[in-house]
Scaffold this active site. Structure first.
Site: not given
Length: 151
Positions: A129-131, A134
């Protein structure tokens, strides 16, 4: 040319994937599945794709005609889908939900900065996922340098 099938194409993730793949020079979208939107043009749900594609949602799956399927349904749905459908061995599976991010059932966690070599040969990839991406990209250099001392 990579022939692609998209399962759950009417949702947000499916729409974002379509935006990328419609113009990708090495992909051909064979089917875009949606149980709720079957028979309707893709642009009727993803309005910003009007003029970019004449694809129509289908409630069918043509697994024999694709090289890869993307699972874009809601979290918890990928496991149900794979339990209910026999995917041919030649078809790669990329799950965009959270269902296989723990690398169960033969899935490889799809963060190339961490698992590049495993991803190259994988037939099942769990997209991070994006979080998580990151955070992991920020912390991986610290972990590699052994600078993280506790959880």
């Amino acid at each position: 040319m990579i022939k692609v099938g998209i399962v759950g194409g009417a949702g947000y993730t499916g729409g974002e994937l379509l935006r990328i793949l419609i113009h990708h020079p090495m992909s051909e979208i064979v089917f875009v599945n949606s149980q709720s939107q079957a028979g309707k043009p893709v642009y009727s749900t993803h309005n910003d794709l009007a003029g970019d594609t004449d694809l129509v949602f289908t409630d069918l799956f043509d697994f024999e005609s694709v090289d890869v399927i993307f699972l874009c349904s809601g979290h918890g749905q990928s496991k149900k889908f794979l339990a209910e459908h026999q995917i041919p061995a030649h078809v790669k599976i990329i799950d965009l939900s959270t269902d296989y991010r723990n690398e169960t059932e033969g899935f490889v966690y799809g963060l190339p900065e961490l698992n590049l070599e495993s991803i190259k040969s994988a037939t099942k990839i769990a997209n991070p996922g994006c979080f998580a991406t990151a955070i992991q990209l920020a912390i991986l250099p610290l972990a590699k340098a052994n600078l993280i001392k506790n959880d």
